[in-house]
Design an enzyme around this catalytic site. Structure first.
Site, PDB file in Angstrom:
ATOM      1  N   GLU A 124       0.791  -1.231   0.000  1.00 40.75           N
ATOM      2  CA  GLU A 124       0.000   0.000   0.000  1.00 40.75           C
ATOM      3  C   GLU A 124       0.824   1.282   0.000  1.00 40.75           C
ATOM      4  O   GLU A 124       0.424   2.269  -0.605  1.00 40.75           O
ATOM      5  CB  GLU A 124      -0.941   0.000   1.213  1.00 40.75           C
ATOM      6  N   SER A 394     -48.078 -36.019   0.664  1.00 35.89           N
ATOM      7  CA  SER A 394     -48.410 -36.853   1.825  1.00 35.89           C
ATOM      8  C   SER A 394     -48.284 -36.114   3.146  1.00 35.89           C
ATOM      9  O   SER A 394     -48.794 -36.572   4.169  1.00 35.89           O
ATOM     10  CB  SER A 394     -47.511 -38.092   1.836  1.00 35.89           C
TER      11      SER A 394
END
Length: 470
Positions: A124, A394
């Site tokens: 950086e 079901s």
């Protein structure tokens, strides 16, 4: 005669010589006029250029002063402001997910691994400890690289500028914001030491997945505090600074590995690592990578956590406080359920033409132990267990039998399993077979369709509807 002829000839040439001398005499005058014109033009240009420069400086100073009046309060740099978090836990107390802004424990430079600080500086801002908040050399290098590439490939912002931008300013790209960023960077350099600025940066920078600061990110991605990061993990976190979402190791592991390799090269170029040390820092394939455990936890039960979070507001208003939601999900059963659904679709999906499935495991008391809403959460966040609308099949039979019991039938009541026809409707059993007389208890256990239809007809459709609505 010859003499006179010669004289005339010589005299005839004399006027030509006089003309040549006159022309020669006039030439310097023309050249002098041109030189005076150049000097006059230069003088005027210098004068008005100086005037213009002065006015430009005045205008720029006024602009800077105007923007300076709208600067935020720099003294509030250490006051953390964040959104409240909602943490979802499994039944055993393990964390399933967390949403909101997550900050880790404030960590000083002396507590962090040297490799982490070096990785950040190498990637950086290599001249962080030598510039005054603005890196002129870095700006020139970035400008050259961007011009050569024809697009923005490098940035020239220093760590101090990033602190100013991330803590105080909006992400908009305007001249006003850039000027304010420079002013704040200069103020920060004046107000704080380099170590303090770097500490603020490492504790407050956004690193993806809702995490702010290296300690929160280390816990999210690697399941450990920042103080225990390896060199490779430190490089991976430093790589996130460029684009946290794009290089998220949980969501994009391959992309994250490539970015981490570039950070290691940066550390070599900056003199922090030797090529051999960088090679040894990379994890072996056998251990599944430095984020494998965290990735596994992060992916578990994601359809379930979405379902839970949708219901939180119905029980409590988060407001400005953190909330912890304890659920009934069993991580072991959840992992088994997800693996089972994946294998079943892989083996039988193509044959049957089925591409998706859902599963819910519930205790008799209604506690959800496992939930699978689909094959792949990343590809589809739609929860087929809770959001899909289809016939219950079901699963509706218990309501039918309950209506039958309320109508006077008993579990021992015997009905005949045989072909049934009601108008144009001809319900059939799943196996297309019939077993004859059977008790309701046995019919319920074996999920016999024809008997369930007969029970519904005996109880009455209105009664069945009433029971199901209760």
């Amino acid at each position: 005669m010859h003499g006179m002829g010669k004289v005339r000839k010589n005299k005839a040439k004399e006027p030509k010589k006089a003309g040549t001398l006159a022309a020669a005499a006039k030439a310097p005058k023309r050249q002098g006029g041109l030189w005076r014109a150049v000097k006059w033009t230069f003088a005027k240009s210098l004068k008005w250029g100086t005037v213009g420069a002065v006015w430009a400086v005045i205008a720029f100073s006024v602009l800077v002063a105007w923007y300076a009046t709208e600067l935020p309060d720099v003294e509030q740099v250490f006051n953390a402001t964040r959104r409240p978090t909602v943490t979802v836990l499994a039944a055993d107390g393990s964390q399933l997910t967390i949403i909101g802004d997550v900050y880790g424990r404030p960590t000083g430079l002396d507590e962090l691994p040297r490799a982490l600080i070096q990785a950040v500086l190498a990637t950086e801002d290599r001249r962080f400890f030598s510039h005054f908040g603005l890196d002129v050399i870095g700006l020139a290098r970035a400008m050259k690289a961007n011009l050569q590439a024809g697009r923005i490939v490098q940035g020239g912002s220093t760590i101090t500028q990033q602190v100013a931008k991330n803590l105080f300013l909006t992400p908009e790209r305007t001249i006003k914001r850039k000027i304010q960023e420079l002013l704040l960077a200069l103020w920060l350099e004046h107000r704080f030491t380099k170590d303090q600025i770097l500490t603020i940066y490492l504790n407050r920078v956004y690193l993806g997945a809702g995490t702010y600061g290296v300690d929160a990110a280390a816990g999210k991605y690697f399941g450990r505090p920042a103080a225990r990061l390896s060199t490779y993990q430190a490089a991976m976190l430093a790589g996130l600074l460029k684009a946290p979402s794009r290089y998220n190791p949980l969501a994009h592991p391959a992309r994250s590995r490539a970015r981490t390799a570039q950070v290691l090269k940066n550390m070599i170029a900056a003199g922090y690592l030797s090529p051999a040390e960088a090679a040894n820092a990379a994890p072996r394939a056998a251990n599944g990578g430095p984020w494998a455990a965290a990735a596994s936890r992060s992916r578990l039960g994601r359809h379930f956590t979405d379902w839970v979070l949708e219901q939180v507001s119905g029980y409590v208003n988060p407001g400005d406080r953190d909330i912890v939601v304890r659920t009934t999900l069993d991580p072991h059963l959840q992992g088994f359920a997800e693996a089972f659904v994946g294998k079943a679709l892989t083996k039988q999906g193509r044959k049957t033409g089925i591409s998706e499935a859902a599963l819910v495991a519930i205790t008799p008391s209604g506690a959800v132990r496992a939930m699978v809403g689909g094959r792949n959460y990343v590809k589809s966040q739609f929860n087929r267990a809770t959001q899909a609308k289809r016939q219950p099949g079901s699963a509706f039979k218990p309501f039918v039998y309950l209506a039958g019991l309320e109508a006077g039938l008993t579990p021992e009541t015997v009905l005949v399993d045989e072909p049934v026809r009601i108008g144009e409707w001809r319900p059939r059993n799943f196996d297309k077979r019939h077993i004859g007389p059977v008790s309701l208890k046995q019919a319920m256990a074996r999920s016999i369709n024809t008997v369930a239809v007969k029970v519904g007809e005996k109880a009455g459709r209105a009664r069945v509807i009433g029971v199901s609505r209760r």
